[in-house]
Every structure is written in C-alpha cells, then in structure tokens.
Design a protein around this motif. Structure first.
Motif, PDB file in Angstrom:
ATOM      1  N   ALA A 135       5.202  17.703 -14.911  1.00 43.83           N
ATOM      2  CA  ALA A 135       6.788  17.758 -15.400  1.00 43.83           C
ATOM      3  C   ALA A 135       6.860  18.645 -16.386  1.00 43.83           C
ATOM      4  CB  ALA A 135       7.056  16.358 -15.999  1.00 43.83           C
ATOM      5  N   ASP A 136       5.779  19.153 -17.352  1.00 46.24           N
ATOM      6  CA  ASP A 136       5.965  20.196 -18.248  1.00 46.24           C
ATOM      7  C   ASP A 136       5.368  21.300 -17.948  1.00 46.24           C
ATOM      8  OD1 ASP A 136       7.036  18.249 -19.979  1.00 46.24           O
ATOM      9  OD2 ASP A 136       5.206  17.327 -20.973  1.00 46.24           O
ATOM     10  N   TYR A 137       5.178  21.573 -16.804  1.00 45.73           N
ATOM     11  CA  TYR A 137       4.374  22.817 -16.279  1.00 45.73           C
ATOM     12  C   TYR A 137       5.045  23.461 -15.124  1.00 45.73           C
ATOM     13  CZ  TYR A 137       0.413  20.986 -19.373  1.00 45.73           C
ATOM     14  OH  TYR A 137      -0.093  20.563 -20.398  1.00 45.73           O
ATOM     15  N   PRO A 138       6.124  24.044 -15.499  1.00 47.24           N
ATOM     16  CA  PRO A 138       7.010  24.603 -14.517  1.00 47.24           C
ATOM     17  C   PRO A 138       6.233  25.705 -13.726  1.00 47.24           C
ATOM     18  CG  PRO A 138       8.012  24.925 -16.568  1.00 47.24           C
ATOM     19  CD  PRO A 138       6.843  24.185 -16.817  1.00 47.24           C
ATOM     20  N   MET A 139       5.319  26.306 -14.230  1.00 50.23           N
ATOM     21  CA  MET A 139       4.746  27.440 -13.101  1.00 50.23           C
ATOM     22  C   MET A 139       4.008  26.708 -12.178  1.00 50.23           C
ATOM     23  SD  MET A 139       3.175  26.295 -16.420  1.00 50.23           S
ATOM     24  CE  MET A 139       2.545  27.468 -17.765  1.00 50.23           C
ATOM     25  N   TYR A 140       3.623  25.501 -12.182  1.00 57.57           N
ATOM     26  CA  TYR A 140       3.006  25.064 -11.063  1.00 57.57           C
ATOM     27  C   TYR A 140       3.976  23.989  -9.829  1.00 57.57           C
ATOM     28  CZ  TYR A 140      -0.747  26.085 -13.829  1.00 57.57           C
ATOM     29  OH  TYR A 140      -1.769  26.735 -14.526  1.00 57.57           O
ATOM     30  N   HIS A 141       5.291  24.270 -10.172  1.00 57.01           N
ATOM     31  CA  HIS A 141       6.454  23.517  -9.528  1.00 57.01           C
ATOM     32  C   HIS A 141       6.767  24.130  -8.114  1.00 57.01           C
ATOM     33  CE1 HIS A 141       8.260  21.454 -13.440  1.00 57.01           C
ATOM     34  NE2 HIS A 141       6.958  21.100 -13.169  1.00 57.01           N
ATOM     35  N   GLY A 142       6.120  25.239  -7.797  1.00 53.73           N
ATOM     36  CA  GLY A 142       6.245  25.571  -6.525  1.00 53.73           C
ATOM     37  C   GLY A 142       4.891  25.313  -5.792  1.00 53.73           C
ATOM     38  N   TRP A 143       3.895  24.891  -6.410  1.00 53.66           N
ATOM     39  CA  TRP A 143       2.740  24.790  -5.575  1.00 53.66           C
ATOM     40  C   TRP A 143       2.571  23.411  -4.714  1.00 53.66           C
ATOM     41  CZ3 TRP A 143      -2.646  25.768  -8.323  1.00 53.66           C
ATOM     42  CH2 TRP A 143      -2.687  27.093  -8.766  1.00 53.66           C
ATOM     43  N   HIS A 164       0.853  -1.337   0.109  1.00 52.44           N
ATOM     44  CA  HIS A 164      -0.097   0.173  -0.073  1.00 52.44           C
ATOM     45  C   HIS A 164       1.084   1.292   0.095  1.00 52.44           C
ATOM     46  CE1 HIS A 164      -4.308   1.760   1.611  1.00 52.44           C
ATOM     47  NE2 HIS A 164      -3.871   2.313   0.555  1.00 52.44           N
ATOM     48  N   HIS A 165       1.886   1.227   0.694  1.00 49.92           N
ATOM     49  CA  HIS A 165       2.737   2.715   0.991  1.00 49.92           C
ATOM     50  C   HIS A 165       3.876   2.713  -0.194  1.00 49.92           C
ATOM     51  CE1 HIS A 165       6.183   4.750   2.307  1.00 49.92           C
ATOM     52  NE2 HIS A 165       5.340   5.482   2.862  1.00 49.92           N
ATOM     53  N   ASP A 166       4.537   1.374  -0.482  1.00 52.30           N
ATOM     54  CA  ASP A 166       5.590   1.468  -1.411  1.00 52.30           C
ATOM     55  C   ASP A 166       5.208   1.476  -2.968  1.00 52.30           C
ATOM     56  OD1 ASP A 166       7.081   1.281   0.957  1.00 52.30           O
ATOM     57  OD2 ASP A 166       8.156  -0.413   0.534  1.00 52.30           O
ATOM     58  N   ARG A 167       3.997   0.689  -3.062  1.00 45.48           N
ATOM     59  CA  ARG A 167       3.758   0.750  -4.362  1.00 45.48           C
ATOM     60  C   ARG A 167       2.585   1.684  -4.850  1.00 45.48           C
ATOM     61  NH1 ARG A 167       4.945  -5.473  -6.454  1.00 45.48           N
ATOM     62  NH2 ARG A 167       6.432  -5.946  -4.791  1.00 45.48           N
ATOM     63  N   HIS A 168       1.327   1.351  -3.876  1.00 52.48           N
ATOM     64  CA  HIS A 168       0.442   1.990  -4.477  1.00 52.48           C
ATOM     65  C   HIS A 168       0.673   3.919  -4.157  1.00 52.48           C
ATOM     66  CE1 HIS A 168      -2.851  -0.800  -5.188  1.00 52.48           C
ATOM     67  NE2 HIS A 168      -2.166  -1.426  -4.330  1.00 52.48           N
ATOM     68  N   LEU A 169       0.886   4.308  -2.986  1.00 57.99           N
ATOM     69  CA  LEU A 169       1.357   5.454  -2.868  1.00 57.99           C
ATOM     70  C   LEU A 169       2.347   5.973  -3.643  1.00 57.99           C
ATOM     71  CD1 LEU A 169       1.179   8.217  -1.193  1.00 57.99           C
ATOM     72  CD2 LEU A 169       2.334   7.399   0.490  1.00 57.99           C
ATOM     73  N   GLN A 170       3.374   5.118  -3.996  1.00 54.25           N
ATOM     74  CA  GLN A 170       4.555   5.633  -4.917  1.00 54.25           C
ATOM     75  C   GLN A 170       3.925   5.717  -6.170  1.00 54.25           C
ATOM     76  OE1 GLN A 170       8.011   6.005  -3.862  1.00 54.25           O
ATOM     77  NE2 GLN A 170       7.798   7.283  -5.680  1.00 54.25           N
ATOM     78  N   THR A 171       2.969   5.114  -6.644  1.00 54.36           N
ATOM     79  CA  THR A 171       2.576   5.183  -7.975  1.00 54.36           C
ATOM     80  C   THR A 171       1.770   6.673  -8.192  1.00 54.36           C
ATOM     81  OG1 THR A 171       2.079   2.909  -8.158  1.00 54.36           O
ATOM     82  CG2 THR A 171       0.929   4.260  -9.761  1.00 54.36           C
ATOM     83  N   TYR A 172       1.016   6.988  -7.084  1.00 52.54           N
ATOM     84  CA  TYR A 172       0.329   8.384  -6.925  1.00 52.54           C
ATOM     85  C   TYR A 172       1.321   9.463  -6.973  1.00 52.54           C
ATOM     86  CZ  TYR A 172      -4.016   6.154  -6.072  1.00 52.54           C
ATOM     87  OH  TYR A 172      -5.331   5.185  -6.311  1.00 52.54           O
ATOM     88  N   VAL A 173       2.596   9.348  -6.335  1.00 51.75           N
ATOM     89  CA  VAL A 173       3.538  10.502  -6.259  1.00 51.75           C
ATOM     90  C   VAL A 173       4.299  10.210  -7.674  1.00 51.75           C
ATOM     91  CG1 VAL A 173       6.000  10.948  -5.425  1.00 51.75           C
ATOM     92  CG2 VAL A 173       4.235  10.010  -3.938  1.00 51.75           C
ATOM     93  N   ASP A 174       4.747   9.252  -8.351  1.00 51.15           N
ATOM     94  CA  ASP A 174       5.028   9.254  -9.638  1.00 51.15           C
ATOM     95  C   ASP A 174       4.109  10.003 -10.696  1.00 51.15           C
ATOM     96  OD1 ASP A 174       7.193   8.057  -8.794  1.00 51.15           O
ATOM     97  OD2 ASP A 174       6.822   6.057  -9.247  1.00 51.15           O
ATOM     98  N   ASN A 175       2.968   9.487 -10.556  1.00 51.07           N
ATOM     99  CA  ASN A 175       2.074  10.003 -11.794  1.00 51.07           C
ATOM    100  C   ASN A 175       1.761  11.510 -11.416  1.00 51.07           C
ATOM    101  OD1 ASN A 175       1.921   7.686 -13.327  1.00 51.07           O
ATOM    102  ND2 ASN A 175       0.088   6.935 -11.885  1.00 51.07           N
ATOM    103  N   LEU A 176       1.749  12.019 -10.108  1.00 48.16           N
ATOM    104  CA  LEU A 176       1.808  13.346 -10.022  1.00 48.16           C
ATOM    105  C   LEU A 176       2.756  14.038 -10.606  1.00 48.16           C
ATOM    106  CD1 LEU A 176       0.238  15.894  -8.711  1.00 48.16           C
ATOM    107  CD2 LEU A 176       1.269  15.253  -6.676  1.00 48.16           C
ATOM    108  N   ASN A 177       3.979  13.804 -10.273  1.00 46.73           N
ATOM    109  CA  ASN A 177       5.243  14.316 -10.848  1.00 46.73           C
ATOM    110  C   ASN A 177       5.060  14.314 -12.484  1.00 46.73           C
ATOM    111  OD1 ASN A 177       6.377  15.050  -8.425  1.00 46.73           O
ATOM    112  ND2 ASN A 177       7.384  13.232  -8.122  1.00 46.73           N
ATOM    113  N   LYS A 178       4.744  13.410 -13.216  1.00 46.03           N
ATOM    114  CA  LYS A 178       4.608  13.006 -14.614  1.00 46.03           C
ATOM    115  C   LYS A 178       3.572  14.139 -15.177  1.00 46.03           C
ATOM    116  CE  LYS A 178       5.064   8.432 -15.019  1.00 46.03           C
ATOM    117  NZ  LYS A 178       4.782   7.049 -15.251  1.00 46.03           N
TER     118      LYS A 178
END
Ligand code: MN3
Length: 199
Positions: free
Chosen positions: A49-57, A32-46
């Motif tokens: 990625a192409d929108y630097p104006m939101y990188h400080g949010w 739950h922590h290492d795979r499911h949560l990690q996937t949400y983190v990765d997909n949020l970053n993805k």
C-alpha cells in the motif's frame, strides 16, 4: 490473472465449490478459497500500500525479483505474493472429471519421464508426504523439458528456482484437515482424482 497488479483481487474459483466432491469437500473449498486465499490477497495489498512504485508490478515480478523490493516488505511480499500465486495455481489445475480438458499429452509426457503414470504417482505421493510442516509438492519442467517433482516450504514458489510449474498439491493442513483429519496420504490419493491426470 497473470497480468494483475496492485490492488490485487481474488481470482474466482473456475468451478463450483462442490465440484470436487467427494474427493475434496465443499466446506474445505469455501474456507480455503474465500478465507485463506483472501487473506493472502489482503495482506499482499497491505504490504504494498505505501509503495506506489511497485503498484504496476505483476505477481510474478514481485516473486521473481525480491531483491529489488525494500527489505522491510520483502518477507511479507514473499509470503503473501507466494500464497496468492500458489493458491491460484492449485485451484486452477484442479477440476472434476467432467470439466477436465484433454490431458493425454501430459500423461504421455509423464509416462516418458517416469516410466508410467503409476510410478509417477508413487513418487509424487512420497514427495508430498515428505513435506515437513506446511508447503507444496509440484510437478515442474526445467528449461529442457525434463519433468521433476519438487517440494517448496511455506509459500515459496518454483518460479525463483527457474522451473515452469505444471501442477501442484497444497499440503498445508487447511487443505484437507476437515475431511481427511491428519491423514495426508488419504488426501493425496483423493487429490489425484481431481488433478490434471485424474481418471
Ligand atoms: Mn492453502
């Protein structure tokens, strides 16, 4: 954690994977922590990625102001920022009895609002069982300090509803299927033991 912004990193569990045994099993916590949560983190970053104006949010800003995001990443941010926020909250508010800090004030608050703890648990369990498909049941406070039990679907959060979350149960099947199979009611009963009001 609240001040994190892009690139988001997974928040470590605040206890060992086996800390919630026998109520929530070690393998479920690892996946739950290492795979499911990690996937949400990765997909949020993805998504960002192409929108630097939101990188400080911060996570909360991304969740609270969806209409300020470009339409083509709105759904991905809603699902994945919500997924990160909800899981962080879920993991953060569980603990073993040994590690649980003083929650007498919360218990008193709940008793005042729901009559007693047993009434609250009954109502909370009914709400958590009523979630059709994937989602969460939350104990939240409104701006007047009145407690409410609400449910959210998928990875929606209570933040956009203007509630302050207090505790949450994840009732997606991945939260309990390995140990409790399809018996969500048994998982809810076990979860109470590791929740903020656990005995
Ligand atoms: Mn989950």
């Amino acid at each position: 954690m609240e001040q994190q912004h892009y690139p988001f990193k997974i928040v470590p569990l605040p206890y060992d994977y086996n800390a919630l045994e026998p109520f929530i099993d070690t393998l479920t916590m690892e996946l739950h922590h290492d795979r499911h949560l990690q996937t949400y983190v990765d997909n949020l970053n993805k998504a960002l990625a192409d929108y630097p104006m939101y990188h400080g949010w911060t996570l909360e800003q991304l969740i609270r102001y969806p209409n300020k995001l470009p339409p083509n990443i709105r759904t991905a941010v809603r699902n994945n920022a919500g997924g990160v926020y909800n899981h962080n909250f879920y993991f953060k508010t569980m603990s073993s009895q040994k590690e649980r800090t003083q929650t007498e004030n919360l218990k008193q608050w709940i008793s005042n609002e729901f009559g007693n703890i047993e009434n609250f648990k009954k109502e909370f369990k009914e709400k958590a069982l009523s979630v059709f498909g994937s989602g969460y049941a939350w104990l939240v406070s409104d701006k007047y300090g009145r407690l409410k039990i609400i449910t959210t679907a998928n990875q929606d959060t209570p933040l956009t509803l203007n509630f302050v979350p207090i505790m949450v149960i994840d009732v997606w099947e991945h939260a309990y299927y390995l140990k409790h199979y399809n018996k969500r009611a048994d998982y809810i009963d076990d979860w109470f033991h590791v929740s903020l009001i656990g005995q």
